[in-house]
Design an enzyme around this catalytic site. Structure first.
Site, mmCIF file in Angstrom:
data_model
loop_
_atom_site.group_PDB
_atom_site.id
_atom_site.type_symbol
_atom_site.label_atom_id
_atom_site.label_comp_id
_atom_site.label_asym_id
_atom_site.label_seq_id
_atom_site.Cartn_x
_atom_site.Cartn_y
_atom_site.Cartn_z
ATOM 1 N N VAL A 147 43.907 3.858 -27.741
ATOM 2 C CA VAL A 147 42.635 4.577 -27.609
ATOM 3 C C VAL A 147 42.174 4.584 -26.150
ATOM 4 O O VAL A 147 41.663 5.587 -25.639
ATOM 5 C CB VAL A 147 41.554 3.944 -28.513
ATOM 6 C CG1 VAL A 147 40.201 4.608 -28.272
ATOM 7 C CG2 VAL A 147 41.950 4.083 -29.972
ATOM 8 N N ALA A 148 42.380 3.469 -25.461
ATOM 9 C CA ALA A 148 41.904 3.348 -24.073
ATOM 10 C C ALA A 148 42.654 4.263 -23.124
ATOM 11 O O ALA A 148 42.076 4.788 -22.164
ATOM 12 C CB ALA A 148 42.031 1.895 -23.611
ATOM 13 N N ASP B 288 45.892 47.178 -6.422
ATOM 14 C CA ASP B 288 45.932 48.624 -6.564
ATOM 15 C C ASP B 288 45.103 49.221 -5.431
ATOM 16 O O ASP B 288 44.182 48.573 -4.916
ATOM 17 C CB ASP B 288 45.354 49.007 -7.929
ATOM 18 C CG ASP B 288 45.372 50.506 -8.159
ATOM 19 O OD1 ASP B 288 46.385 51.137 -7.820
ATOM 20 O OD2 ASP B 288 44.372 51.039 -8.669
ATOM 21 N N ASP C 160 42.440 49.055 -11.875
ATOM 22 C CA ASP C 160 41.371 49.638 -12.681
ATOM 23 C C ASP C 160 41.877 50.628 -13.712
ATOM 24 O O ASP C 160 41.151 51.026 -14.597
ATOM 25 C CB ASP C 160 40.331 50.316 -11.782
ATOM 26 C CG ASP C 160 40.933 51.445 -10.953
ATOM 27 O OD1 ASP C 160 42.167 51.600 -10.956
ATOM 28 O OD2 ASP C 160 40.160 52.172 -10.303
ATOM 29 N N ASN D 61 40.428 4.083 -16.797
ATOM 30 C CA ASN D 61 41.180 3.848 -18.036
ATOM 31 C C ASN D 61 42.344 2.887 -17.837
ATOM 32 O O ASN D 61 42.629 2.054 -18.709
ATOM 33 C CB ASN D 61 41.701 5.176 -18.593
ATOM 34 C CG ASN D 61 40.613 5.963 -19.298
ATOM 35 O OD1 ASN D 61 39.430 5.710 -19.081
ATOM 36 N ND2 ASN D 61 40.998 6.914 -20.127
ATOM 37 N N ASN E 68 35.068 5.879 -22.981
ATOM 38 C CA ASN E 68 35.823 7.081 -22.627
ATOM 39 C C ASN E 68 35.005 8.357 -22.766
ATOM 40 O O ASN E 68 35.289 9.352 -22.097
ATOM 41 C CB ASN E 68 37.083 7.178 -23.495
ATOM 42 C CG ASN E 68 38.136 6.160 -23.081
ATOM 43 O OD1 ASN E 68 37.945 5.416 -22.125
ATOM 44 N ND2 ASN E 68 39.246 6.122 -23.800
#
Length: 943
Positions: A296-297, A343, A674, A740, A769
């Site tokens: 999880v970390a 263009d 365009d 983390n 987190n």
């Protein structure tokens, strides 16, 4: 029908005469097809509609979100956590929290990807609903979807053409094909032409195409292609064949996910195996809990939400700078582009024909001004002596024509009078905007006269039109005859003629010189032809202008005889002029290391003229045309594409090939456009940029970004914003992952140190987190731009997310983070387990939890700049960060000191001394990063 179903798609109809075309299609120019034959061909060819391939369903898009490797790992963690909780009869709050995060991230991803592709639907809207055709010898109206090859369809002004076809007959037929070919000027059509089979699309004057519009004239054509076999259908097929590639950001995040998951699995294996050997199998369940916490970390659950918020916030800022982002990841991609394929028509130019140069026998005038606004100067070198004040429309209303011709620039004034009166267009001012009603070329002449005060309305009352010889593609000229009443002219009538310069000159026997005329000499004729060629070589569309006094009014059939012995007035050269701001925008792109390439359907001389004015290319540089591209293999094109900056007379498939060749060369390509013809290349490009005002719906739906003001300069602002976004994404990834890594190492160390438990529960890790990481990360997303952001070359689209020192910073910071926290954890464990301790024995876990959260706040403040110390930065340049840090600290203290929250998150009460110890250890993280900056600065200065 004897011909097979592929005939209409494989035959170069423009290279055949009308009779041969009718023969091959087994049709009749007068009676058309029979009802029975139409039914048979509908079965053979299908309806005249664009086909679509199946898109991903909403469910498929949603399910695809959960194939992300980080989300899969979180799902596994949630399942294992739920099993462990249920075994011990505990409420699975950790599993529910993790599943909630997984679902939230999945929904965010779905919302980004679920925009339906509407480019094809916009293409379909170009088809005319009802058309006039001949069937069974009668003129009938039928749905355009029922057209088949061999049908004979009628054309008139305002009609939208519903299929491709070969002209049978025409009268002064002009068609606007700019959406298909990119060319601004209307195309004069000629039915009797037979062209080479290699003739490019923009020069097929004997053909008409689906989705284009009749401006003036009338005609009749035989349908040769319908549905997906038309030029519009080929564009639709190309649109559907283009596969959407992941953006650089998406690739980097995928790489990040792989690295984090693999790193997590390796660390879990080390902890479980190492812990089993150290502590024995009896501790396996505790080790599994540690493994869940590590998994999880390691996953930055807040990252997808922070990135989505950052991109969404940037889109709002870009709207204020006139750039509308249609697809969120495009914001970051803009920061990495190194090539803009633009263009010409309507993008770099105004999509308005504007007279640039006027040549009379005595002077050459360079005309200034913008678009259809009737304001400009007539500049000469050397200057014309005397006053050059403009004649006003008020003067025209009250002064006789002789007063105008007595002006000190009589040659110019008489030429302007001819331009204005030999003209069917009207200049109008509505809704605070000047526009032209009628042919764009004639509109340019009306505006030219208005810049000198020669206005059509009062002038037409002085010289009313009484007859005309209309323009046709065979005559290549037009004449109008005006009545003078012999008051202010040398004859009762005067004829004004304009058209092909060579043809008008050939019919001229005298030329205007000052207030009189002179015989046309061989030398004068050669001089005029030389000037005409020079103007054409500069990319100008050149017209010749002449006049002739008449004693009697000629009959309509006397055009050939009347249009002889003309008095030559001069040449007029016009151009779809560059936008005023485009040149500086191109220069800024070059300064930022971005190469601009022009890709247009226009003539190569016109393209090079515009490119040289804008600084994209130099006169004499190599130009590749569509015909050249046709001869090159894709491999040969890839070898040349880096050396060519102007591609002219190209078809839609050529634009697509050019973009693909540049991408093969490792370029990150933005394509502007365009027209319908730009749509496949817009979709193929890494960033498709459509024009918001002049752009078609097709081009907008195929694009990633729309310029609301059609201003090429807005692209520069968008690129700057993209670079700022990428820098901020790297900044908060540095912050989140550095923290983390410290969490993971701390959790992994706890069982190996024999502390008898996991310091952080999965729910607490999710809190860090999401909240402790998330709020400051959101604030870092609005960090202002570095001052030199647009003086740096673009970063490689292939660079890793960990490049330029980011990976080493994350690892280095994570290790320091862990050392500080592990030291605190060791002290706190011994403190809470010491003899005589009166508090909660598990309070050490909350001290670790609180220290990690507070240390991250110091990290957030320090990570704003990798060069400047925090004391050197203006703290109020990003007030959101101060607010986020303050709010996060308050929320963290609430988890410790408010009982309901303490019970839910499993925290423990901390004494004031214990909280102070946490603050002291946490501050070391901030001190370390600031000292590291000082060391790096000293080391660089020393070098």
């Amino acid at each position: 029908m004897s011909s097979n179903s592929n005939t209409s798609s494989t035959t170069a109809w423009y290279s055949l005469d009308v009779e041969h075309t009718l023969l091959l299609l087994e049709s009749d120019a007068v009676d058309g097809l029979t009802s029975e034959e139409v039914e048979h061909r509908l079965e053979q060819y299908g309806t005249n509609e664009l086909e679509t391939t199946g898109d991903r369903s909403a469910w498929t898009i949603l399910l695809d979100q959960f194939t992300n490797i980080m989300l899969l790992m979180l799902i596994s963690v949630a399942v294992i956590s739920a099993i462990l909780d249920l075994r011990t009869n505990q409420f699975p709050k950790d599993a529910i929290a993790i599943f909630s995060i997984v679902i939230l991230n999945g929904v965010l991803g779905y919302l980004q990807e679920s925009r339906a592709e509407k480019a094809l639907a916009a293409l379909k809207r170009l088809a005319a609903p009802i058309v006039k055709v001949v069937r069974n010898g009668k003129l009938v109206e039928v749905p355009a979807s029922n057209l088949v090859p061999g049908d004979v369809m009628f054309l008139e002004a305002g009609v939208q053409i519903a299929a491709d076809g070969r002209l049978i007959e025409e009268s002064n037929l002009q068609i606007r094909e700019s959406t298909l070919t990119g060319e601004a000027a209307a195309v004069n059509k000629q039915a009797d032409l037979v062209l080479s089979s290699e003739t490019p699309l923009g020069d097929r004057q004997n053909m008409v195409f689906q989705g284009t519009e009749v401006l003036i004239g009338r005609g009749k054509f035989i349908v040769t292609s319908t549905g997906m076999q038309t030029e519009l259908g080929r564009i639709a097929a190309m649109l559907q064949s283009v596969e959407t590639e992941p953006t650089p950001l998406q690739k980097r995040l995928s790489q990040l996910g792989n690295v984090l998951v693999m790193g997590s699995l390796v660390l879990v294996a080390i902890v479980v195996i190492g812990g089993t050997f150290t502590l024995g199998l009896s501790q396996l369940e505790d080790l599994l809990e540690v493994s869940l916490s590590i998994a999880v970390a390691i996953v930055p659950e807040s990252l997808p939400a922070v990135i989505t918020f950052t991109l969404a916030l940037s889109t709002q800022r870009m709207v204020r700078r006139q750039a509308l982002i249609r697809k969120l990841p495009a914001v970051e991609t803009l920061g990495s582009i190194n090539t803009i394929c633009s263009d010409k028509t309507g993008t770099l130019t105004q999509n308005k024909m504007v007279v640039q140069e006027v040549d009379t026998p005595s002077y050459t005038f360079h005309v200034t001004g913008d678009g259809y606004v009737p304001i400009g100067e007539f500049l000469t070198e050397p200057k014309v002596s005397g006053s050059s004040d403009s004649i006003t429309s008020e003067t025209l209303k009250s002064a006789p024509i002789s007063a105008l011709l007595a002006d000190q620039e009589p040659e110019l004034v008489q030429l302007l009078i001819a331009c204005v009166l030999c003209n069917d267009s009207v200049l109008q001012y509505e809704n605070n905007e000047w526009s032209v009603l009628g042919d764009p070329t004639e509109g340019a002449l009306i505006v030219l006269g208005a810049k000198k005060g020669v206005d059509k309305d009062p002038l037409s009352r002085w010289l009313p039109r009484v007859a005309e010889f209309p323009f046709s593609s065979e005559r290549k000229r037009m004449s109008t005859i005006c009545e003078t009443e012999a008051r202010d002219w040398e004859s009762p009538y005067v004829m004004f003629t304009k058209g092909s310069a060579e043809i008008i000159l050939e019919r001229s026997t005298r030329y205007k010189l000052g207030h009189g005329t002179e015989p046309m000499t061989k030398e004068q004729r050669a001089s005029i032809l030389k000037q005409n060629n020079q103007m054409a070589a500069n990319g100008l569309r050149v017209l010749g202008v002449a006049c002739k006094p008449l004693e009697t009014l000629p009959l309509p059939e006397e055009d050939e005889a009347t249009e002889q012995n003309l008095v030559w007035l001069g040449l007029v050269g016009m151009l779809d002029a560059p936008r005023l701001e485009a040149k500086s925008a191109v220069s800024l792109c070059q300064q930022a290391g971005i190469r601009t390439v022009m890709i247009t359907g226009d003539h190569h001389l016109t393209a090079m003229a515009i490119a040289s004015q804008l600084g994209i290319a130099n006169l004499g540089d190599n130009v590749l045309t569509g015909q050249d591209l046709q001869q090159l293999s894709q491999r040969e094109l890839e070898q040349q594409v880096d050396q060519v900056t102007v591609f002219a007379r190209v078809a839609p498939e050529h634009k697509l090939r050019i973009v693909q060749a540049l991408q093969k060369r490792g370029k990150l390509v933005a394509m502007t456009g365009d027209g319908v013809n730009d749509a496949p290349a817009l979709k193929q490009a890494d960033i498709g940029i459509a024009m918001g005002i002049t752009g078609t719906d097709v081009s907008k739906e195929a694009s990633d970004m729309v310029l609301l003001n059609d201003n090429f300069a807005t692209i520069v602002a968008a690129v700057e914003e993209g670079r700022v976004v990428y820098a901020n994404i790297r900044r908060f990834i540095k912050y989140i992952l550095g923290s983390n890594v410290g969490e993971v190492l701390t959790i992994a160390a706890a069982p190996l140190m024999g502390l008898g438990g996991v310091p952080l529960a999965p729910l607490q890790i999710l809190w860090m987190n999401l909240v402790t990481d998330g709020l400051p990360a959101l604030a870092l997303a609005v960090e202002p731009a570095e001052p030199d952001v647009m003086r740096q070359p673009p970063f490689s689209p292939r660079e890793s997310i960990f490049s330029r020192g980011l990976g080493s910073y994350i690892f280095r910071t994570g290790v320091i983070f862990a050392i500080i926290t592990i030291a605190l954890m060791w002290w706190a464990y011994n403190h809470t387990h010491a003899a005589g301790y009166q508090g909660d024995k598990d309070a050490w876990k909350t001290m670790v939890f609180t220290s990690l959260c507070l240390a991250q706040m110091g990290h957030a403040l320090a990570v704003r700049s990798h060069r400047q110390l925090s004391l050197e930065l203006n703290p109020f340049s990003n007030p959101y960060l101060i607010a986020a840090v303050t709010l996060t600290i308050i929320l963290q203290l609430m988890l410790v000191y408010i009982e309901p929250m303490r019970n839910f998150f499993g925290t423990h009460w901390l004494s004031p001394v214990e909280l102070a110890i946490c603050v002291g250890f946490s501050a070391l993280m901030f001190v370390w990063i600031e000292c590291e900056k000082l060391f790096i600065r000293w080391y660089k200065n020393r070098g």
